[in-house]
Design a protein around this motif. Structure first.
Motif, mmCIF file in Angstrom:
data_model
loop_
_atom_site.group_PDB
_atom_site.id
_atom_site.type_symbol
_atom_site.label_atom_id
_atom_site.label_comp_id
_atom_site.label_asym_id
_atom_site.label_seq_id
_atom_site.Cartn_x
_atom_site.Cartn_y
_atom_site.Cartn_z
ATOM 1 N N VAL A 109 -5.281 6.596 -2.261
ATOM 2 C CA VAL A 109 -4.523 5.394 -1.925
ATOM 3 C C VAL A 109 -3.162 5.524 -2.604
ATOM 4 C CG1 VAL A 109 -4.382 2.891 -2.099
ATOM 5 C CG2 VAL A 109 -6.587 3.980 -1.711
ATOM 6 N N LEU A 110 -2.090 5.471 -1.825
ATOM 7 C CA LEU A 110 -0.730 5.603 -2.348
ATOM 8 C C LEU A 110 -0.004 4.285 -2.163
ATOM 9 C CD1 LEU A 110 1.315 7.606 -3.595
ATOM 10 C CD2 LEU A 110 2.105 8.081 -1.262
ATOM 11 N N ILE A 111 0.506 3.729 -3.260
ATOM 12 C CA ILE A 111 1.138 2.411 -3.252
ATOM 13 C C ILE A 111 2.587 2.557 -3.692
ATOM 14 C CG2 ILE A 111 1.014 0.048 -4.134
ATOM 15 C CD1 ILE A 111 -1.899 0.859 -5.069
ATOM 16 N N LYS A 112 3.511 2.190 -2.839
ATOM 17 C CA LYS A 112 4.914 2.151 -3.243
ATOM 18 C C LYS A 112 5.171 0.831 -3.947
ATOM 19 C CE LYS A 112 9.698 2.557 -1.734
ATOM 20 N NZ LYS A 112 10.647 2.732 -0.614
ATOM 21 N N VAL A 113 5.517 0.919 -5.237
ATOM 22 C CA VAL A 113 5.686 -0.286 -6.059
ATOM 23 C C VAL A 113 7.127 -0.781 -6.021
ATOM 24 C CG1 VAL A 113 5.384 -1.265 -8.362
ATOM 25 C CG2 VAL A 113 3.801 0.481 -7.540
ATOM 26 N N VAL A 134 15.260 6.357 -7.088
ATOM 27 C CA VAL A 134 14.026 7.084 -7.321
ATOM 28 C C VAL A 134 12.875 6.101 -7.114
ATOM 29 C CG1 VAL A 134 12.615 8.285 -9.024
ATOM 30 C CG2 VAL A 134 15.080 8.738 -8.893
ATOM 31 N N ASN A 135 12.036 6.388 -6.111
ATOM 32 C CA ASN A 135 10.924 5.490 -5.770
ATOM 33 C C ASN A 135 9.779 5.656 -6.754
ATOM 34 O OD1 ASN A 135 11.593 6.570 -2.458
ATOM 35 N ND2 ASN A 135 12.388 4.722 -3.399
ATOM 36 N N VAL A 136 9.090 4.532 -7.020
ATOM 37 C CA VAL A 136 7.948 4.533 -7.936
ATOM 38 C C VAL A 136 6.678 4.287 -7.124
ATOM 39 C CG1 VAL A 136 6.931 3.527 -10.018
ATOM 40 C CG2 VAL A 136 9.431 3.593 -9.746
#
Length: 502
Positions: free
Chosen positions: A405-409, A354-356
């Motif tokens: 702004v979308l940031i994949k942590v 599951v990506n954050v």
């Protein structure tokens, strides 16, 4: 002829050079506008930081700059020869533009770019058949051999005035009487220009050079104590490996995709050093729209030494930016669409993380509203002991104001997902296909979590959801989302059936 000297004598390579042409009588006033062609986050630190035991920089700096320099020259009426020897080594001579601010009708009749730079091997080639002096160590003494250079292949061969020939394979130093014509200590533009009047002329020179680029880096301090909030700081890094320095120059940066005709790449090497500079808010970058790009102008002069990296604050830190943390399960993402697909085994079962993500809106209402150049964005979170810990990073594209702004942590440690095909039917006569899936999310946290299940409908373009256990939303022609609440220390199952027709 041999001479003896103490081994502690100071030995130097002496070169005497006579310059010709009209010299500059004032220092240059430089302005530099830098364009980057680098992919965001693609520049490795190895391209600009020193490496122990090596002095080699990056061979291909992905960017360029437009240089504008104004200097004062003393010219005579009629034809003059002017030498400009403080230009970048990686200049594109075809982009040179000349203008006399004193005499607008003055013009360049002929331009030469001379880059045959001095080296020991080139000096030896030029001095074949001419007299040089070689200093050679013999024990505690130094022997000096004077004579005509006969050969420089695989060592030196000298013939003195008596006809004696010396073969020299090792030496301490070589002394040349003068610098031969045509060799330069640095790249030089040589102009033959015609002036209608004599006296002091303010001359403006502009050109493009390779070996310069810039990129932006962002640092986020993330907090979820009360709610999701961010503090954002931004830095600009500039590499200058163009072959010259720019002292107290007016600095501008262009953000945007500027089209250039492709040119063959050149291999270059350089030494590097590292420099970091902070700045006051009153002298920071001013941003404005320029054509279809964004232009950032530094409010104070900047010095860019050759073979250096400089860091400047892009804008003052912005605090209390509201954000959302999003958990996304996207197990179907790696299944591509390449036309009608009736293979039952395609996408039968998959497990995934599951990506954050962190999302914030770049608007004035959210304390932002700042056009953000593309770059790497790093996220840190404060631990209970007060230390900031790195939790992830991503690349953002050029982002105008009022956009998200979308940031994949990273990936969640405690939440896992599984996607299983539960039914599949195809009827080639009626040109229909039906497929069912069960998606299971397991939550090992002690609190409930919201998760977005992102499903790609990859078998054909004409589809319809026949049945579904949870509400969904259509995102585009290929994707649907299920927004679900997964209970603490539990699991949730989502089932749906999709019909395809062709």
């Amino acid at each position: 002829m041999l001479y003896k000297h103490s081994r502690h004598s100071i030995l130097t390579l002496l070169i005497t050079s006579a310059l010709y042409g009209a010299p500059a009588i004032t220092g240059a006033e430089d302005a530099i506008t830098i364009y980057s062609s680098a992919q965001p986050g693609s520049i490795s630190p190895s391209s600009y930081r020193p490496v122990p035991g090596r002095h080699i920089g990056n061979y291909n700096i992905p960017g360029y700059a437009v240089i504008k320099s104004t200097q004062q020259y003393k010219l005579s009426e009629g034809l003059n020869r002017v030498e400009v020897n403080n230009v970048a080594a990686l200049i594109d001579p075809t982009t040179v533009s000349f203008m006399s601010l004193t005499d607008p009708e003055a013009h360049v009749v002929e331009q030469n770019y001379q880059f045959d730079l001095v080296s020991q091997q080139k000096l030896l080639q030029r001095y074949l058949g001419r007299n040089i002096t070689v200093e050679q160590e013999l024990g505690n003494d130094t022997n000096i051999i004077k004579g005509k250079l006969v050969s420089a292949m695989g060592g030196l061969v000298l013939e003195d005035e008596r006809g004696n020939v010396y073969s020299i394979n090792s030496y301490r130093n070589i002394k040349f009487p003068s610098l031969p014509g045509g060799l330069r200590t640095r790249p030089t533009l040589v102009w033959d220009l015609k002036a209608n009047k004599g006296g002091k002329h303010d001359i403006e020179l502009s050109y493009q050079t390779e070996g310069v680029t810039w990129w932006s880096d962002y640092n986020i301090a993330y907090s979820e104590e009360d709610k999701c909030q961010l503090d954002l700081s931004a830095w600009v890094s500039i590499i200058n490996q163009s072959g010259t320095s720019y002292e107290n120059a007016k600095l501008k940066l262009i953000a945007g995709d500027v089209n250039r005709a492709k040119a063959p790449s050149a291999i270059r090497s350089s030494q590097v050093m590292y420099e970091k500079a902070a700045m006051a808010d009153s002298t920071g970058f001013e941003e404005k729209s320029f054509f279809e790009y964004h232009l950032y102008t530094l409010g104070r002069p900047a010095t860019l030494p050759d073979n250096s990296t400089k860091q400047l604050e892009l804008f003052p830190s912005v605090n209390a930016i509201n954000c959302d943390k999003e958990l996304v399960f996207d197990a179907s993402n790696h299944y591509g669409f390449s036309g009608l697909n009736t293979n039952q085994n395609y996408g039968q079962k998959s497990e995934g993380d599951v990506n954050v993500y962190l999302r914030f809106n770049n608007s004035e209402d959210n304390n932002m509203g700042i056009p953000l150049p593309a770059g790497r964005i790093r996220v840190n979170q404060k631990d209970s002991d007060g230390s900031m810990e790195f939790i992830g990073e991503d690349i953002i594209d050029h982002t105008p104001k009022d956009e998200d702004v979308l940031i994949k942590v990273g990936n969640s440690f405690d939440i896992k997902g599984e996607r299983t095909q539960t039914d599949y039917r195809v009827n080639t006569k009626s040109r229909t296909m039906s497929e069912s899936f069960e998606i299971t999310l397991s939550n090992h946290k002690t609190e409930n979590v919201q998760v977005v299940i992102r499903e790609k409908l990859y078998r054909w373009s004409q589809w319809e959801i026949k049945s579904n256990s949870h509400e969904f939303s259509k995102q585009d022609a290929r994707h649907i989302h299920f927004n679900v609440n997964v209970p603490a220390s539990g699991e949730l199952k989502v089932n749906y059936t999709v019909n395809y027709r062709w």
